[in-house]
Every structure is written in structure tokens, then in C-alpha cells.
Design an enzyme around this catalytic site. Structure first.
Site, short mmCIF file in Angstrom:
data_model
loop_
_atom_site.label_atom_id
_atom_site.label_comp_id
_atom_site.label_asym_id
_atom_site.label_seq_id
_atom_site.Cartn_x
_atom_site.Cartn_y
_atom_site.Cartn_z
N ASP A 104 2.99 -15.14 3.96
CA ASP A 104 1.73 -15.63 3.96
C ASP A 104 1.55 -17.04 3.54
OD1 ASP A 104 0.61 -13.30 4.86
OD2 ASP A 104 0.58 -12.41 2.59
N1 URA Z 1 3.30 -9.20 3.04
C1 URA Z 1 1.91 -10.52 2.29
O1 URA Z 1 1.19 -9.17 2.01
N2 URA Z 1 2.85 -11.04 2.16
C2 URA Z 1 3.78 -11.67 2.60
O2 URA Z 1 4.35 -12.95 2.79
C3 URA Z 1 4.58 -11.19 3.37
C4 URA Z 1 4.87 -9.71 2.55
#
Ligand code: URA
Length: 230
Positions: free
Chosen positions: A102
């Protein structure tokens, strides 16, 4: 091999781009300006350069990046910074991230030109371990451990067994073998916690070592071969 194919294979855009580079007198073969895209070269013997930088012959490129916050895992975006902007020295390559972190997640991200490699590593069939450090909005009651580890329902399916270990009252280490969209955040949300910081410290056997945020390095041949064998 045709020169335009060589350039495309090395990540210098399409054959059309190669044609333009040649026309713009940016490409040399053994120190002499290339004349046409169909010129025949032997990548093992001939020295090909762009703007006088020798192009090292590699079938594919593999990098590990320590992703900072604020960058999205995409190849281009009109409004947001992409992780590829952190590898400007190789901006002529057709790179893309292996899976996604993310925008606000930090840590280990693989970036490559090798589509096959990327697809295999993120395939749901291949359960590559990914280790995250999650900081939560409140202290965690480790009663969630059993359910977290046996699986919860996300997207109408049971998640694969995950591991969770408490590091501090509101910080947990989580090991996943799959990579559903926002998986760590959604798993904690399921139990009423909000993830306020998320960092990936390990992907398969790879760790960041001394790579600082925003830094990247090429993987060694040994690391690449090991990943291909997973
Ligand atoms: N899980 C998440 O919620 N976000 C990420 O960036 C990676 C794994």
C-alpha cells in the site's frame, strides 16, 4: 540478434523506441553509430552503448527496494509518485513491482523486468512467506492468535494459516503465505484493530539488510535463482 530486439529485450522500450534512439544517434555498436534497427549484433561479443553508456547484457533485471511511505506500486500515475521513481538510474527499463504494498506501507519490495518471475512469485499457488511488522491503534489482546492463525473469512474464503507474534503491546509480527488485497490491515480490522504503521521486513528468504528507506539494490544471481526455485 537484431539491434532493435536487443534494445527492447534490455528494457529500452519497444522496437519503435529503438528505431528512434538509432535515428537520434544515441546508439553505438562497437563505438560506431548504429545505422538501422535491423543491424545484426552478437550481444556476447559486440559492445552496444546508449549515449556512450555501455549496455550490460542481461536478460532481466531484479531489484530489492526499501519502499518509503507515499509511493504507490504502479508503473505510472499522473498524480502520485510511483516506486519506479525511486530507481531513476534504470528508468529506461520496463520495470514493474512484484505484487503490491500500500501507499503507506514501507519495506521490502521486489521490482523486476521479468514478468514470468513476478507472476510466479505472486501466484496464489505459490505460498511465499512475507513477514510484516504491524503497529496497531491500541494494545493487542493475543486472544486473537488462534483465529488469526487458523484463518478468518476474507473475500468469502478462509485465509491461509498466518503467524502472529506480539513484539510490543501494540506491535505484532505477522507472517503471511498469501497476499490478498490489504490483507494485514483487513485481518486486524476483522478483530477491531486499525493498522497505523505497516512495514514488510521479509519476502521469502530476503531481508532488507542495511538498505535504508528509499534505497535499492540489484539482487545477486544466487538470490534470483533461489527465488526462481521456490
Ligand atoms: N497487507 C496490507 O494490508 N497492506 C500491505 O501493503 C501489505 C499487506
Amino acid at each position: 540478434m537484431r539491434l532493435d530486439k536487443f534494445l527492447a529485450n534490455q528494457g529500452f522500450g519497444s522496437r519503435k523506441d529503438a528505431k528512434k534512439f538509432i535515428k537520434d544517434k544515441r546508439i553505438k555498436i562497437n563505438g560506431v553509430f548504429a545505422k538501422k534497427p535491423e543491424d545484426n549484433i552478437n550481444p556476447l561479443v559486440d559492445e552496444i552503448s546508449i549515449d556512450d553508456d555501455v549496455i550490460e547484457y542481461k536478460e532481466n533485471y531484479y531489484f530489492m527496494l526499501n519502499k518509503p511511505k507515499g509511493y504507490i506500486c504502479a508503473t505510472e500515475d499522473n498524480f502520485q509518485n510511483t516506486v519506479l521513481e525511486l530507481i531513476p538510474e534504470y528508468n529506461y527499463l520496463k520495470l514493474f513491482p512484484v505484487g503490491r504494498l500500500d501507499k503507506d506501507t514501507t519495506g521490502l519490495l521486489l521490482i523486476t523486468t521479468d514478468g514470468d518471475f513476478a507472476h510466479k512469485l505472486i501466484s496464489p499457488k505459490r505460498h511465499v512467506d512475507k513477514v510484516y511488522i504491524a503497529t496497531l491503534d491500541k494494545d493487542v489482546d493475543m486472544k486473537i492468535k488462534n483465529e488469526f492463525e487458523s484463518g478468518i473469512i476474507l473475500d468469502d474464503e478462509l485465509t491461509l494459516p498466518a503467524k502472529i507474534e506480539q513484539l510490543e503491546s501494540n506491535v505484532c509480527k505477522v507472517t503471511l503465505h498469501q497476499g490478498k488485497y490489504h490483507q494485514v490491515k483487513r485481518m486486524f480490522e476483522y478483530f477491531g484493530y486499525k493498522v497505523i504503521e505497516l512495514h514488510r521486513e521479509k519476502f521469502a528468504f530476503l531481508t532488507l539488510g542495511d538498505l535504508q528507506e528509499g534505497e535499492y539494490r540489484e539482487l545477486t544471481d544466487e538470490e534470483v535463482n533461489h527465488l526462481k526455485m521456490l
